[in-house]
Design an enzyme around this catalytic site. Structure first.
Site, short mmCIF file in Angstrom:
data_model
loop_
_atom_site.label_atom_id
_atom_site.label_comp_id
_atom_site.label_asym_id
_atom_site.label_seq_id
_atom_site.Cartn_x
_atom_site.Cartn_y
_atom_site.Cartn_z
N THR A 87 0.87 -1.18 0.00
CA THR A 87 0.00 0.00 0.00
C THR A 87 0.91 1.22 0.00
O THR A 87 1.65 1.45 0.97
CB THR A 87 -0.89 0.03 1.26
OG1 THR A 87 -1.63 -1.19 1.31
CG2 THR A 87 -1.86 1.21 1.20
N LYS A 162 -7.94 1.40 -3.07
CA LYS A 162 -7.62 0.96 -1.71
C LYS A 162 -7.79 2.10 -0.69
O LYS A 162 -8.41 1.93 0.35
CB LYS A 162 -6.17 0.44 -1.70
CG LYS A 162 -5.52 0.30 -0.35
CD LYS A 162 -5.69 -1.07 0.24
CE LYS A 162 -5.14 -1.11 1.65
NZ LYS A 162 -5.36 -2.36 2.31
P1 NAD Z 1 6.19 -5.68 7.23
O1 NAD Z 1 6.88 -4.51 7.83
O2 NAD Z 1 5.92 -6.89 8.06
O3 NAD Z 1 7.02 -6.18 5.93
C1 NAD Z 1 7.75 -5.35 5.07
C2 NAD Z 1 9.05 -6.07 4.75
O4 NAD Z 1 9.78 -5.30 3.80
C3 NAD Z 1 9.95 -6.22 5.98
O5 NAD Z 1 10.26 -7.60 6.18
C4 NAD Z 1 11.19 -5.41 5.64
O6 NAD Z 1 12.39 -5.93 6.14
C5 NAD Z 1 11.15 -5.45 4.12
N1 NAD Z 1 11.91 -4.36 3.49
C6 NAD Z 1 11.96 -3.04 3.86
N2 NAD Z 1 12.78 -2.37 3.04
C7 NAD Z 1 13.25 -3.27 2.14
C8 NAD Z 1 14.14 -3.18 1.03
N3 NAD Z 1 14.71 -2.02 0.69
N4 NAD Z 1 14.41 -4.30 0.33
C9 NAD Z 1 13.85 -5.49 0.69
N5 NAD Z 1 12.99 -5.63 1.71
C10 NAD Z 1 12.69 -4.55 2.43
O7 NAD Z 1 4.84 -5.12 6.60
P2 NAD Z 1 3.55 -5.97 6.14
O8 NAD Z 1 2.56 -6.01 7.25
O9 NAD Z 1 4.00 -7.23 5.49
O10 NAD Z 1 2.93 -4.97 5.05
C11 NAD Z 1 3.49 -4.84 3.76
C12 NAD Z 1 2.61 -3.90 2.94
O11 NAD Z 1 1.29 -4.43 2.89
C13 NAD Z 1 2.49 -2.50 3.52
O12 NAD Z 1 2.51 -1.57 2.46
C14 NAD Z 1 1.14 -2.53 4.23
O13 NAD Z 1 0.55 -1.24 4.31
C15 NAD Z 1 0.37 -3.44 3.34
N6 NAD Z 1 -0.75 -4.13 4.01
C16 NAD Z 1 -0.57 -4.73 5.22
C17 NAD Z 1 -1.64 -5.37 5.83
C18 NAD Z 1 -1.47 -6.04 7.18
O14 NAD Z 1 -2.49 -6.42 7.78
N7 NAD Z 1 -0.25 -6.23 7.68
C19 NAD Z 1 -2.89 -5.41 5.20
C20 NAD Z 1 -3.05 -4.84 3.95
C21 NAD Z 1 -1.96 -4.19 3.36
#
Ligand code: NAD
Length: 290
Positions: A87, A162
């Protein structure tokens, strides 16, 4: 397909694992060293992208997406598709898609709804912006990771859908919570309130499917001491993106603005951080008019 998967966090890891389970060759990379079941790890984002038919990104925000896109786009093979499921702000999605197109690649923005449970169960909903051809390439992957993929039009439209959806969600959750707190003070039982509103014109997903009051309606995070579910800080992230987009597009969104201000207060100055976004109800319960 050969798939590069960048960002193996709470959402990315189970999504990547589901693709691997269905027989796709998935090569992952996460800057924190995270891994996923059935997924081999590459030494860099570019290495994960090399030779892949589709590169999926699942990252925290638009700035990180832009930086990862700079790394992976030059490494991708011609005709491959960059599929961002994070997102992020609409402008980052459109800029990254344009950069991919210039390099002869397909690009899709496909943010999800359904949370961690949906990611693990392969029941996410994808809201997708980008070309018909790129959508067709990614469709079999959407079918594994999710239960529905809606093609919303050109690049950025998935993110637009979204944040508009989640702006409605934030507003209706606050409206539902403040109405419950008012009903308490007027002497109405929670059960009567739920029975009336859930079958009257005040009904919404917030009331009917995710009722913020413990003990009434279907089981929700309210019944689990407001453990998320959908954390208040994630709601705040999406509301801020909605207001950023509204400002850029000169759209008047007073309710979205008010919801953003309330969740900011809740997360930054009160006890909202780490609680479900429906914990607005105990917040209102404790308060009077001023
Ligand atoms: P998260 O923080 O658990 O995962 C993000 C991952 O990206 C982390 O493991 C981090 O180490 C990695 N990362 C960061 N910078 C990086 C880079 N430069 N190269 C490689 N990896 C990198 O977050 P999440 O909960 O998995 O959410 C991910 C996305 O999905 C977000 O944009 C969030 O808004 C969206 N989202 C999350 C949910 C939820 O319930 N968690 C629901 C809908 C949408």
């Amino acid at each position: 397909m050969k798939i590069g998967f960048i960002g193996l966090g709470n959402m990315g890891a189970p999504m990547a694992a589901n693709l691997a389970k269905e027989g796709h060759e998935v090569v992952g990379f996460d800057v924190a060293g995270a891994t996923a079941e059935g997924v081999s790890n590459a030494a860099s984002a570019a290495a994960a992208a090399e030779g892949s038919d589709v590169v999926i990104t699942m990252l925290p925000n638009g700035a990180i997406l832009r930086s990862v896109a700079n790394d992976v786009i030059p490494a991708m093979k011609p005709g491959a598709v960059l599929l961002d499921c994070s997102t992020v702000d609409v402008q980052s999605a459109r800029d990254v898609a344009a950069q991919a197109a210039e390099a002869g690649l397909g690009a899709l923005d496909a943010p999800v709804s359904g949370g961690i449970g949906g990611a693990a169960g392969g029941t996410l909903t994808f809201m997708v912006g980008g070309s018909d051809a790129a959508f067709a390439t990614a469709k079999p992957l959407f079918d594994i990771m999710g239960q529905k993929a809606v093609h919303c039009g050109e690049s950025g439209n998935g993110q637009a859908a979204k944040i508009c959806n989640n702006m409605i969600l934030g507003v209706t959750m606050i409206g539902t919570c403040e109405a419950f707190a008012l009903a308490d003070k007027l002497g109405l039982s929670r059960e009567a309130m739920f029975d009336v509103v859930s079958t009257s014109s005040g009904y919404s997903w917030s009331m009917n499917a995710y009722c913020p009051s413990p003990g009434v309606g279907p089981t929700s995070p309210a019944d689990n001491d407001y453990n998320p579910g959908f954390a208040a800080e994630l709601m705040l992230k999406d509301l801020r993106l909605s207001q950023q987009a509204a400002e850029a597009a000169d759209a008047d969104t007073p309710m979205g603005q008010a919801a953003t201000a309330l969740y900011t207060e809740f997360v930054e100055n009160e006890d909202g951080q780490g609680r479900d976004f429906s914990a607005m109800l105990p917040r209102f319960e404790k308060r009077g008019r001023n």
